[in-house]
Design a protein around this motif. Structure first.
Motif, PDB file in Angstrom:
ATOM      1  N   ARG A 412       0.845  -1.202   0.000  1.00 46.72           N
ATOM      2  CA  ARG A 412       0.000   0.000   0.000  1.00 46.72           C
ATOM      3  C   ARG A 412       0.884   1.258   0.000  1.00 46.72           C
ATOM      4  O   ARG A 412       0.622   2.221  -0.735  1.00 46.72           O
ATOM      5  CB  ARG A 412      -0.922  -0.012   1.212  1.00 46.72           C
ATOM      6  CG  ARG A 412      -1.892   1.162   1.254  1.00 46.72           C
ATOM      7  CD  ARG A 412      -2.771   1.120   2.486  1.00 46.72           C
ATOM      8  NE  ARG A 412      -3.723   0.014   2.429  1.00 46.72           N
ATOM      9  CZ  ARG A 412      -3.641  -1.080   3.171  1.00 46.72           C
ATOM     10  NH1 ARG A 412      -2.634  -1.215   4.041  1.00 46.72           N
ATOM     11  NH2 ARG A 412      -4.532  -2.037   3.065  1.00 46.72           N
ATOM     12  N   SER A 442      -6.156  -9.655  -0.133  1.00 49.90           N
ATOM     13  CA  SER A 442      -6.676  -8.751   0.898  1.00 49.90           C
ATOM     14  C   SER A 442      -8.097  -8.301   0.602  1.00 49.90           C
ATOM     15  O   SER A 442      -8.843  -7.909   1.499  1.00 49.90           O
ATOM     16  CB  SER A 442      -5.768  -7.524   1.026  1.00 49.90           C
ATOM     17  OG  SER A 442      -5.792  -6.754  -0.176  1.00 49.90           O
ATOM     18  N   ASP A 444      -9.225  -5.666  -1.021  1.00 50.76           N
ATOM     19  CA  ASP A 444      -9.499  -4.234  -1.212  1.00 50.76           C
ATOM     20  C   ASP A 444      -8.483  -3.587  -2.151  1.00 50.76           C
ATOM     21  O   ASP A 444      -8.249  -2.373  -2.090  1.00 50.76           O
ATOM     22  CB  ASP A 444      -9.511  -3.506   0.129  1.00 50.76           C
ATOM     23  CG  ASP A 444      -8.165  -3.552   0.839  1.00 50.76           C
ATOM     24  OD1 ASP A 444      -7.301  -4.361   0.421  1.00 50.76           O
ATOM     25  OD2 ASP A 444      -7.961  -2.782   1.791  1.00 50.76           O
ATOM     26  N   SER A 447      -9.698  -0.589  -4.380  1.00 49.42           N
ATOM     27  CA  SER A 447      -9.912   0.655  -3.634  1.00 49.42           C
ATOM     28  C   SER A 447      -8.583   1.268  -3.199  1.00 49.42           C
ATOM     29  O   SER A 447      -8.458   2.502  -3.131  1.00 49.42           O
ATOM     30  CB  SER A 447     -10.800   0.392  -2.410  1.00 49.42           C
ATOM     31  OG  SER A 447     -10.184  -0.521  -1.517  1.00 49.42           O
TER      32      SER A 447
END
Length: 602
Positions: A412, A442, A444, A447
């Motif tokens: 991330r 994960s 996500d 997003s």
């Protein structure tokens, strides 16, 4: 004339009319008492024979006074042996013959000893209990209550089901309900007891076993299949050990074997090899053929430790070594390897705090267009500036980050930082970021990507995401959906390391890729373009071109390799010859140098 006149009816007086009134009252009372006593006896017999427990009463001569129906049924006695006056010896003799099925004679000496002990306890004047295990499999709890005249009353309670329930509870407390082998608690208890019982010159071994890639079995086939596989593995492990050995499931896909009398390393190795061979044979689970392997860490006591904690720690070290070396094997603990493991464990701990301490850096490597001879993208490559070990290469810490799960947060950060850095570049330059398996799992990822683009203000068409070819063997439907979701954001998708495994060609049609990176092993094998690898590069480039997919040749380090991939039809190239990875602050100089070199070459 002097006689009394007779009654006019002509009848003489009855006996009742001639009885005294007092006598009539006494007779009625006796009859009523008799009827009452008979009623009480009937009620007593009814209550006695409807008792769930058996009841019998014996006098001081060990002769039966009374017993109920349950008593007769429990000992399966005939009617003649339940009559008052029957001696206890005759009842015991009959029951013995019935349960053994033989016409055996009562052992008078044993019966006399039991009776003497029994009467001595009764003489103390207090009730007591005994457990009787009948040959029929039933268990009785017999309570004896002494009587004042030397006799006794005994009550038989059938506690068979109660005992079975207690035994079941006791079994469950010590065994794994799924596989039937000992559980972690029972293992620890047994291990501690075995170590305390080691005499001088005695040894034992502990085999710590972990199934390889068991999670993939659960993910692919579902947990019911995974549970069935664990049961099958436990059965095979049972077949590998002796009666004196001990097998336990510690949880998940972990098992342990305590091998008694393992005086030599060769004995440990033979058992470990048997275990690996047994576990590694294919399984047929509900119509599915499944193959798994195992990794074993082995320690010996007291050579490798004297306490449970020390031995378990060292077994874990040996197991860790096996897994780090590629799994599917065993290792006998070596004290020298402990230092390496401790260093690896320290690295695992350090990596969790590295992100919060700003120890990660991004270096960027140029990707050259072989058509325009301009740099069109830069790949973000992660580096770790460790405070004690210096700059650590990705190959040394990324597997650790994957194993510990830290790669999700690190990934991330990489996305956000790469998007921010790219905003300072020329608008025609895009940034390429590698993604890991755990980032996809994960849930996500889309997003996170959208958030990184939005936070940096970077147009989505300037971000390219690379996924490793190894990801394609996962849940293809789910992966394909996620890639389409990313494509809808406007980012590019590149397949990395193309050509490392079989099935690569079919994946080009199955997934929405914009580009493929041809693995460096194909590019660098024959730099002069002579040999099969050059032909393979041409074939891949031609196929990708037919499918409308761009190609990036990876690992180009010489001018000959650059000419080879150019002639093969590749669209882009990346490698040390194009430009080395550098921090963002130095990228401008590298891009300028790259532009001058390749413009002149063109």
């Amino acid at each position: 004339m002097g006689r009394k006149p007779t009654p006019s009816c002509g009848c003489s007086p009855t006996n009742a009319e001639r009885q005294d009134p007092a006598e009539i009252t006494a007779t009625d009372v006796l009859l009523e008492q008799k009827r009452t006593l008979e009623q009480l006896n009937a009620w007593f017999e009814l209550a006695l024979n409807n008792m769930v427990r058996g009841l019998s009463m014996f006098d001081s001569e060990q002769r039966l006074i009374v017993c109920n129906r349950s008593y007769r049924q429990i000992y399966e006695l005939p009617e003649e042996l339940t009559q008052p006056g029957t001696h206890l010896r005759d009842i015991v003799q009959y029951h013995l013959r019935q349960t053994t099925g033989r016409d055996c004679t009562l052992d008078e000496a044993r019966f006399s000893d039991w009776l003497s002990t029994h009467l001595a306890k009764l003489a103390q004047g207090q009730s007591f209990t005994q457990v009787q295990n009948l040959r029929s499999g039933r268990t009785l709890l017999v309570t004896y209550q002494p009587l004042a005249d030397g006799g006794w009353v005994d009550i038989q309670e059938d506690v068979t089901e109660k005992r079975r329930a207690e035994e079941k509870i006791e079994w469950l407390a010590h065994h794994d309900a799924l596989t039937g082998v000992a559980n972690r608690f029972y293992f620890r208890e047994t291990f501690e007891h075995a170590l305390k019982g080691l005499g001088k010159g005695c040894t034992l071994a502990l085999h710590w076993l972990d199934l390889d890639e068991f999670k993939e079995v659960n993910d692919t086939y579902g947990h019911p299949i995974g549970d069935a596989l664990l049961k099958a593995v436990a059965q095979r492990l049972r077949s590998c050990i002796r009666r004196t050995d001990f097998l336990a499931r510690l949880g998940g896909d972990e098992f342990a074997i305590i091998q008694s009398g393992a005086g030599r390393s060769e004995q440990c190795e033979r058992l470990a090899k048997r275990v690996l061979a047994a576990v590694g044979r294919p399984y047929n689970i509900l119509g599915n053929v499944i193959t798994v392997s195992a990794s074993l860490g082995v320690v010996r006591a007291p050579v490798h430790g004297r306490t449970p904690d020390e031995l378990l720690k060292n077994a874990d070290v040996a197991l860790y070594n096996v897994k780090s070396a590629g799994r599917r094997g065993f290792e006998l603990y070596n004290r020298d390897s402990n230092r390496q493991i401790m260093a690896q464990r320290r690295l695992e701990l350090d990596i969790h705090s590295a992100l919060s301490r700003d120890q990660f850096q991004l270096h960027y490597q140029p990707i050259l267009s072989l058509h325009s001879h301009n740099v069109v993208s830069c790949e973000a490559l992660l580096r770790w500036a460790h405070p004690h070990d210096g700059l650590i290469a990705p190959t040394d810490f990324l597997p650790v980050a994957e194993k510990t799960g830290a790669i999700v947060d690190i990934g991330r950060w990489v996305l956000h930082q790469a998007c921010r850095d790219a905003t300072h570049w020329a608008s025609e330059l895009s940034v390429t970021v590698n993604l890991s398996l755990l980032q996809f799992e994960s849930g996500d990822l889309a997003s996170v990507v959208e958030g990184a683009l939005s936070a940096a203000g970077l147009p989505s068409n300037r971000l390219e995401l690379e996924i490793s070819e190894g990801l394609l063997c996962r849940d293809k439907g789910r992966l394909c959906d996620m890639l389409h979701e990313l494509r809808e954001l406007g980012v590019g998708i590149t397949l990395d390391d193309f050509g490392q495994s079989t099935g690569s060609l079919s994946s080009l049609r199955s997934f929405p890729f914009d580009k493929v990176k041809i693995d460096r092993a194909l590019v660098r094998a024959h730099p002069a373009g002579n040999g099969d690898n050059a032909a393979m590069v041409r074939a891949v480039a031609s196929l990708a071109d037919d499918l409308g997919i761009g190609t990036v040749a990876e690992g180009v380090e010489t001018i000959d390799e650059l000419n080879t991939v150019t002639r093969a039809g590749c669209k882009r190239a990346q490698g040390f010859y194009i430009g080395r990875p550098v921090p963002a602050a130095e990228l401008g100089a590298v891009l300028m140098e790259c532009a001058q070199r390749h413009t002149c070459a063109a």
